[in-house]
Write a protein that holds these residues in place. Structure first.
Motif, PDB file in Angstrom:
ATOM      1  N   LYS A  60       0.850  -1.190   0.000  1.00  0.00           N
ATOM      2  CA  LYS A  60       0.000   0.000   0.000  1.00  0.00           C
ATOM      3  C   LYS A  60       0.886   1.241   0.000  1.00  0.00           C
ATOM      4  O   LYS A  60       1.752   1.401   0.873  1.00  0.00           O
ATOM      5  CB  LYS A  60      -0.888   0.017   1.260  1.00  0.00           C
ATOM      6  CG  LYS A  60      -2.100  -0.897   1.176  1.00  0.00           C
ATOM      7  CD  LYS A  60      -3.199  -0.286   0.307  1.00  0.00           C
ATOM      8  CE  LYS A  60      -4.513  -1.029   0.469  1.00  0.00           C
ATOM      9  NZ  LYS A  60      -5.589  -0.413  -0.315  1.00  0.00           N
ATOM     10  N   ASP A 145     -10.602  -0.897  -1.406  1.00  0.00           N
ATOM     11  CA  ASP A 145     -10.008  -1.984  -2.189  1.00  0.00           C
ATOM     12  C   ASP A 145     -10.890  -2.430  -3.341  1.00  0.00           C
ATOM     13  O   ASP A 145     -10.623  -3.457  -3.960  1.00  0.00           O
ATOM     14  CB  ASP A 145      -9.718  -3.193  -1.275  1.00  0.00           C
ATOM     15  CG  ASP A 145      -8.525  -2.960  -0.365  1.00  0.00           C
ATOM     16  OD1 ASP A 145      -7.625  -2.196  -0.757  1.00  0.00           O
ATOM     17  OD2 ASP A 145      -8.498  -3.546   0.733  1.00  0.00           O
ATOM     18  N   GLU A 151      -6.848   0.050  -4.557  1.00  0.00           N
ATOM     19  CA  GLU A 151      -6.253  -1.206  -4.111  1.00  0.00           C
ATOM     20  C   GLU A 151      -4.768  -1.069  -3.752  1.00  0.00           C
ATOM     21  O   GLU A 151      -4.253  -1.825  -2.943  1.00  0.00           O
ATOM     22  CB  GLU A 151      -6.425  -2.262  -5.215  1.00  0.00           C
ATOM     23  CG  GLU A 151      -6.210  -3.678  -4.750  1.00  0.00           C
ATOM     24  CD  GLU A 151      -6.462  -4.693  -5.861  1.00  0.00           C
ATOM     25  OE1 GLU A 151      -6.745  -5.846  -5.512  1.00  0.00           O
ATOM     26  OE2 GLU A 151      -6.377  -4.326  -7.054  1.00  0.00           O
TER      27      GLU A 151
END
Length: 203
Positions: A60, A145, A151
């Protein structure tokens, strides 16, 4: 330098979400138990090349996301124009000023890394100098997400009270800004996903 060669802060998804136990979609308040657990993982960030991360959901990318409120209790709304970097978000409105985070040499805590990056983005995007952004308050996270942009990104959300005369769009080819009474926003369709999720949560 190409934007894809920028070295950015990322956290492995397995660490960030504790093997999905702390996964969430939407806005997560910093004071919640899950919010505190996610925050505690941020100090385990790594530095990676942005181009390698854009389509790698095992990491991330940390994004500063600052909500600005003026002296009339209006929030800053801006539209991303076609000159902006993220083509997947063109034409959509946003309430979050920010961007990718970089390593901060000599930083003594993750708080310092987050704050310095957020302050830099405020100065670059809307001309707010450091000494006018000292009241920056961290309020939580935003995650989604359900789409390819969300995402691979995690928003670290801040709120800041500013004087509207201190704010202007520095990159007029990429941003158009206006001040809006939040209570009068009743249609989230024109907003990018993160903004609509935060607006719903903060209503």
């Amino acid at each position: 330098m190409s934007k894809f060669d920028e070295m950015i802060t990322v956290v492995p998804r397995t660490i960030l979400f504790n093997n999905e136990k702390n996964q969430f979609n939407g806005f997560l308040d910093k004071n919640s138990a899950k919010g505190q657990e996610v925050f505690d993982t941020l100090s385990k960030y790594e530095i990676k090349r942005r181009g390698d991360m854009e389509e790698d959901p095992t990491y991330k990318q940390l994004i500063s996301y600052c909500i600005l409120e003026n002296e009339h209790d209006e929030i800053l709304v801006y539209e991303r124009l076609s000159g902006g970097g993220e083509s997947r978000l063109h034409g959509q409105s946003s309430i979050g000023v920010g961007g990718h985070m970089n390593d901060v040499l000599g930083a003594e805590s993750i708080n310092e890394v987050l704050r310095i990056n957020a302050q830099r983005e405020l100065e670059e995007e809307v001309g707010l100098p450091d000494h006018k952004s000292q009241n920056l308050a961290y309020i939580g996270f935003i995650n989604d997400d359900t789409n390819e942009v969300g995402e691979v990104h995690l928003g670290v959300v801040f709120k800041i009270k500013v004087s509207s005369i201190d704010v202007e769009a520095k990159e007029t080819d990429t941003l158009r800004i206006k001040w809006v009474d939040q209570s009068k926003i009743d249609n989230y369709d024109e907003f990018e996903t993160w903004s609509s999720l935060i607006l719903e949560a903060l209503q």
